[in-house]
Design an enzyme around this catalytic site. Structure first.
Site, mmCIF file in Angstrom:
data_model
loop_
_atom_site.group_PDB
_atom_site.id
_atom_site.type_symbol
_atom_site.label_atom_id
_atom_site.label_comp_id
_atom_site.label_asym_id
_atom_site.label_seq_id
_atom_site.Cartn_x
_atom_site.Cartn_y
_atom_site.Cartn_z
ATOM 1 N N ASP A 38 0.842 -1.198 0.000
ATOM 2 C CA ASP A 38 0.000 0.000 0.000
ATOM 3 C C ASP A 38 0.877 1.249 0.000
ATOM 4 O OD1 ASP A 38 -3.231 0.438 1.144
ATOM 5 O OD2 ASP A 38 -1.865 2.152 1.009
ATOM 6 N N ALA A 39 0.469 2.250 -0.757
ATOM 7 C CA ALA A 39 1.239 3.498 -0.849
ATOM 8 C C ALA A 39 0.963 4.428 0.329
ATOM 9 C CB ALA A 39 0.896 4.211 -2.152
ATOM 10 N N THR A 137 -16.300 -2.196 -9.299
ATOM 11 C CA THR A 137 -17.484 -1.524 -8.775
ATOM 12 C C THR A 137 -18.684 -1.640 -9.706
ATOM 13 O OG1 THR A 137 -18.346 0.678 -8.251
ATOM 14 C CG2 THR A 137 -16.531 0.620 -9.789
ATOM 15 N N ASP A 138 -19.879 -1.531 -9.130
ATOM 16 C CA ASP A 138 -21.093 -1.500 -9.951
ATOM 17 C C ASP A 138 -21.203 -0.185 -10.736
ATOM 18 O OD1 ASP A 138 -21.666 0.223 -7.823
ATOM 19 O OD2 ASP A 138 -23.551 -0.747 -7.257
ATOM 20 N N GLU A 139 -20.409 0.833 -10.328
ATOM 21 C CA GLU A 139 -20.529 2.144 -10.991
ATOM 22 C C GLU A 139 -20.127 2.100 -12.464
ATOM 23 O OE1 GLU A 139 -19.274 5.633 -8.995
ATOM 24 O OE2 GLU A 139 -19.883 4.899 -7.040
ATOM 25 N N TYR A 163 -13.992 8.698 -11.900
ATOM 26 C CA TYR A 163 -13.703 7.498 -11.097
ATOM 27 C C TYR A 163 -14.211 6.242 -11.798
ATOM 28 C CZ TYR A 163 -14.631 3.781 -7.741
ATOM 29 O OH TYR A 163 -14.715 2.550 -7.136
ATOM 30 N N LYS A 167 -12.202 2.984 -13.417
ATOM 31 C CA LYS A 167 -12.420 1.583 -13.010
ATOM 32 C C LYS A 167 -12.842 0.746 -14.229
ATOM 33 C CE LYS A 167 -12.239 0.027 -9.375
ATOM 34 N NZ LYS A 167 -11.102 -0.541 -8.583
HETATM 35 P P1 NAD Z 1 -9.969 3.283 -0.027
HETATM 36 O O1 NAD Z 1 -9.895 4.597 -0.717
HETATM 37 O O2 NAD Z 1 -10.475 3.220 1.373
HETATM 38 O O3 NAD Z 1 -8.524 2.598 -0.005
HETATM 39 C C1 NAD Z 1 -7.670 2.598 -1.107
HETATM 40 C C2 NAD Z 1 -6.305 2.090 -0.651
HETATM 41 O O4 NAD Z 1 -5.446 2.047 -1.797
HETATM 42 C C3 NAD Z 1 -5.632 2.999 0.382
HETATM 43 O O5 NAD Z 1 -5.057 2.226 1.408
HETATM 44 C C4 NAD Z 1 -4.540 3.709 -0.410
HETATM 45 O O6 NAD Z 1 -3.413 4.073 0.370
HETATM 46 C C5 NAD Z 1 -4.198 2.648 -1.446
HETATM 47 N N1 NAD Z 1 -3.616 3.218 -2.660
HETATM 48 C C6 NAD Z 1 -4.079 4.256 -3.403
HETATM 49 N N2 NAD Z 1 -3.261 4.506 -4.439
HETATM 50 C C7 NAD Z 1 -2.265 3.591 -4.365
HETATM 51 C C8 NAD Z 1 -1.132 3.301 -5.178
HETATM 52 N N3 NAD Z 1 -0.843 4.038 -6.255
HETATM 53 N N4 NAD Z 1 -0.333 2.263 -4.829
HETATM 54 C C9 NAD Z 1 -0.601 1.517 -3.724
HETATM 55 N N5 NAD Z 1 -1.660 1.756 -2.917
HETATM 56 C C10 NAD Z 1 -2.486 2.767 -3.242
HETATM 57 O O7 NAD Z 1 -10.801 2.349 -0.993
HETATM 58 P P2 NAD Z 1 -11.897 1.240 -0.646
HETATM 59 O O8 NAD Z 1 -13.192 1.896 -0.418
HETATM 60 O O9 NAD Z 1 -11.342 0.325 0.357
HETATM 61 O O10 NAD Z 1 -11.995 0.509 -2.062
HETATM 62 C C11 NAD Z 1 -11.121 -0.569 -2.366
HETATM 63 C C12 NAD Z 1 -11.407 -1.040 -3.797
HETATM 64 O O11 NAD Z 1 -12.768 -1.443 -3.900
HETATM 65 C C13 NAD Z 1 -11.211 0.044 -4.850
HETATM 66 O O12 NAD Z 1 -10.624 -0.555 -5.980
HETATM 67 C C14 NAD Z 1 -12.618 0.519 -5.158
HETATM 68 O O13 NAD Z 1 -12.709 0.974 -6.489
HETATM 69 C C15 NAD Z 1 -13.407 -0.753 -4.970
HETATM 70 N N6 NAD Z 1 -14.808 -0.572 -4.549
HETATM 71 C C16 NAD Z 1 -15.101 0.164 -3.437
HETATM 72 C C17 NAD Z 1 -16.432 0.252 -3.026
HETATM 73 C C18 NAD Z 1 -16.818 1.023 -1.786
HETATM 74 O O14 NAD Z 1 -18.009 1.130 -1.512
HETATM 75 N N7 NAD Z 1 -15.904 1.551 -1.011
HETATM 76 C C19 NAD Z 1 -17.434 -0.383 -3.763
HETATM 77 C C20 NAD Z 1 -17.083 -1.065 -4.925
HETATM 78 C C21 NAD Z 1 -15.753 -1.183 -5.289
HETATM 79 O O1 DAU Z 2 -21.184 1.793 -5.899
HETATM 80 C C1 DAU Z 2 -19.886 1.504 -5.478
HETATM 81 C C2 DAU Z 2 -19.143 2.779 -5.167
HETATM 82 O O2 DAU Z 2 -19.652 3.261 -3.927
HETATM 83 C C3 DAU Z 2 -17.633 2.583 -5.078
HETATM 84 O O3 DAU Z 2 -17.144 2.164 -6.326
HETATM 85 C C4 DAU Z 2 -16.934 3.881 -4.635
HETATM 86 O O4 DAU Z 2 -15.559 3.661 -4.460
HETATM 87 C C5 DAU Z 2 -17.564 4.334 -3.326
HETATM 88 O O5 DAU Z 2 -17.001 5.569 -2.934
HETATM 89 C C6 DAU Z 2 -19.070 4.462 -3.460
HETATM 90 O O6 DAU Z 2 -19.400 5.548 -4.360
HETATM 91 P P1 DAU Z 2 -20.599 6.550 -4.060
HETATM 92 O O7 DAU Z 2 -20.354 7.814 -4.775
HETATM 93 O O8 DAU Z 2 -21.907 5.888 -4.295
HETATM 94 O O9 DAU Z 2 -20.404 6.720 -2.458
HETATM 95 P P2 DAU Z 2 -20.501 8.010 -1.519
HETATM 96 O O10 DAU Z 2 -20.465 7.515 -0.109
HETATM 97 O O11 DAU Z 2 -19.544 9.070 -1.903
HETATM 98 O O12 DAU Z 2 -21.960 8.525 -1.831
HETATM 99 C C7 DAU Z 2 -23.084 7.714 -1.621
HETATM 100 C C8 DAU Z 2 -24.287 8.499 -2.089
HETATM 101 O O13 DAU Z 2 -24.492 9.591 -1.160
HETATM 102 C C9 DAU Z 2 -24.124 9.133 -3.445
HETATM 103 O O14 DAU Z 2 -25.377 9.143 -4.099
HETATM 104 C C10 DAU Z 2 -23.699 10.565 -3.145
HETATM 105 C C11 DAU Z 2 -24.390 10.859 -1.843
HETATM 106 N N1 DAU Z 2 -23.687 11.760 -0.905
HETATM 107 C C12 DAU Z 2 -22.381 11.497 -0.627
HETATM 108 C C13 DAU Z 2 -21.686 12.296 0.256
HETATM 109 C C14 DAU Z 2 -20.232 12.027 0.555
HETATM 110 C C15 DAU Z 2 -24.365 12.797 -0.299
HETATM 111 O O15 DAU Z 2 -25.572 13.009 -0.550
HETATM 112 N N2 DAU Z 2 -23.672 13.593 0.575
HETATM 113 C C16 DAU Z 2 -22.359 13.389 0.877
HETATM 114 O O16 DAU Z 2 -21.770 14.162 1.683
#
Ligand code: NAD
Ligand code: DAU
Length: 370
Positions: A38-39, A137-139, A163, A167
């Site tokens: 991890d970075a 991601t589903d996005e 984003y 992906k």
């Molecule tokens: P996060 O942002 O919490 O963590 C990302 C991690 O990647 C961090 O520890 C960061 O230091 C590391 N990182 C970033 N750039 C780097 C690099 N260049 N080299 C090495 N490490 C690096 O993300 P998350 O929410 O845990 O998501 C993890 C994965 O799941 C991502 O690929 C994201 O697209 C995917 N995902 C997330 C969600 C969600 O709801 N959070 C949903 C669907 C998919």
């Molecule tokens: O669907 C999977 C994705 O879910 C992942 O791929 C992404 O990494 C993860 O960040 C997440 O994306 P979203 O944009 O859906 O998540 P976020 O929590 O940022 O926002 C959830 C919803 O809430 C979205 O419709 C935007 C809205 N929102 C978000 C924030 C941060 C608000 O209304 N207010 C806020 O302050």
């Protein structure tokens, strides 16, 4: 034929889902090593991994996934057979403000990992069997209308943010490395995760923290956007199943069966935090500005702000394929999962308070002034 993962290289293992996955994997398996790579960007946090340093099966190495030579050397030194790729820039709002990091890490970085894996696993045949698992991601599927059927693995890609476009590009590269070079890949496309160690810039942890601090709860637009919430423990189990039972070259959607509008999530969290604070008057010293301690309800903090540009209206995930092929089923229900998440933030106050001094405050300021 099922695959037996042994030595794992987990990119992004210090982030939200990566941390949960590493803990899940180490607790559910008895053998094999786990190297977290991890970075440590703003989203990576060594506190997330605390306690694991006592586990002889675990090791942390700091590095950037774009550094192909370093990745290749580490994969070779540790005879890695399984790469689980979480590392990414993950926040949609940040991608709107500055897409460059997303292209670098999510596209160029994923490609660097694929090149290193191919060099060792295909060209050098370093191990008898290997697996490159890409967490997506589903996005990538874009946005659904109210009556549209949920995304399946056959839904056409239509990413709407920098984003999700980055992906989508990484998913295509993974597919290409399977089709062209025979790399044994699997991909999971999952919905919105929530649970412990979630960085407080995303909707659920941001809402919990802001209620405690008595700050506005920003709801984008009308708040009627829908997400399919998935507890991170269910996601970790789905990835474990994909590693063991997934077929090379396949993609699996992972959903939580919990389609809910943002405003409902925020209201539910307001109720939950108010209830918890009512039962714990001693927290008033730490959170004097929280509405509950001022005779008000947290819902009064809800503030509708300008909508996110290109905001996807609805996500819904059909996970029939994962249910059938991997025997995946989400075990957590949203109501109890949200309550457990609120409890986690209340039991781990120093964890999130340590993040407030970092980038978080700047980020909030930028976000509100949009
Ligand atoms: P996060 O942002 O919490 O963590 C990302 C991690 O990647 C961090 O520890 C960061 O230091 C590391 N990182 C970033 N750039 C780097 C690099 N260049 N080299 C090495 N490490 C690096 O993300 P998350 O929410 O845990 O998501 C993890 C994965 O799941 C991502 O690929 C994201 O697209 C995917 N995902 C997330 C969600 C969600 O709801 N959070 C949903 C669907 C998919
Ligand atoms: O669907 C999977 C994705 O879910 C992942 O791929 C992404 O990494 C993860 O960040 C997440 O994306 P979203 O944009 O859906 O998540 P976020 O929590 O940022 O926002 C959830 C919803 O809430 C979205 O419709 C935007 C809205 N929102 C978000 C924030 C941060 C608000 O209304 N207010 C806020 O302050």
């Amino acid at each position: 034929m099922s695959f037996e993962p042994r030595n794992l290289f987990v990119t992004g293992g210090a982030g939200f889902i990566g941390t949960n996955f590493v803990r899940h994997w180490l607790s559910k398996t008895k053998e094999g090593r786990v190297i977290v790579f991890d970075a440590l960007t703003y989203a990576g946090n060594m506190d997330n991994l605390s306690g694991l340093e006592r586990n002889p099966r675990y090791e942390f190495l700091r590095g950037d996934i774009c550094d192909e030579a370093k990745v290749r050397k580490l994969l070779e030194q540790s005879r890695i057979d399984t790469l689980v790729h979480f590392a990414a820039e993950s926040h949609v709002d940040r991608s709107i403000l500055g897409p460059d990091d997303f292209i670098r890490t999510n596209v160029v970085g994923t490609h660097a990992l694929l090149k290193a894996a191919k060099a060792l696993w295909i060209d050098k045949k370093m191990v008898p069997a290997h697996r490159f698992h890409h967490v997506s991601t589903d996005e990538v599927y874009g946005s659904l209308g109210p009556a549209d059927p949920a995304f399946t693995e056959a839904t056409a890609y239509a990413p709407n943010s920098p984003y999700s476009a980055s992906k989508a590009a990484s998913d295509h590269l993974v597919r290409a490395y399977h089709e062209t070079y025979g790399l044994s890949t699997t991909v999971t496309n999952c919905s919105n995760n929530y649970g412990p160690y979630h960085f407080p810039e995303k909707l659920i942890p941001l809402t919990i923290v802001n209620i405690l601090l008595g700050k506005p709860l920003p709801v984008y637009g009308d708040g009627l956007q829908i997400r399919d919430w998935l507890h991170v423990a269910d996601h970790c189990e789905a990835i474990s199943l994909a590693l063991k039972r997934g077929k090379a070259g396949e993609v699996y959607n992972v959903g939580g069966n919990s389609e809910t509008a943002n405003i409902e999530i925020v209201r539910a969290l307001c109720e939950l935090v108010d209830l918890r604070l009512a039962a714990r008057p001693e927290l008033e010293k730490q959170f004097p500005l929280s509405p509950r301690f001022n005779g008000k309800s947290a819902a009064e903090l809800i503030t509708h702000v300008r909508d996110r540009p290109g905001h996807d209206r609805r996500y819904a995930v059909n996970y029939d394929k994962a249910a059938h092929d991997l025997k995946y089923t989400p075990a957590k229900n949203l109501k109890s999962g949200l309550a457990a998440t609120v409890d986690w933030y209340l039991h781990n106050i120093p964890w999130w308070q340590a993040l407030l001094g970092r980038d978080y405050a700047d980020w909030l300021t930028k976000n509100y002034s949009r």
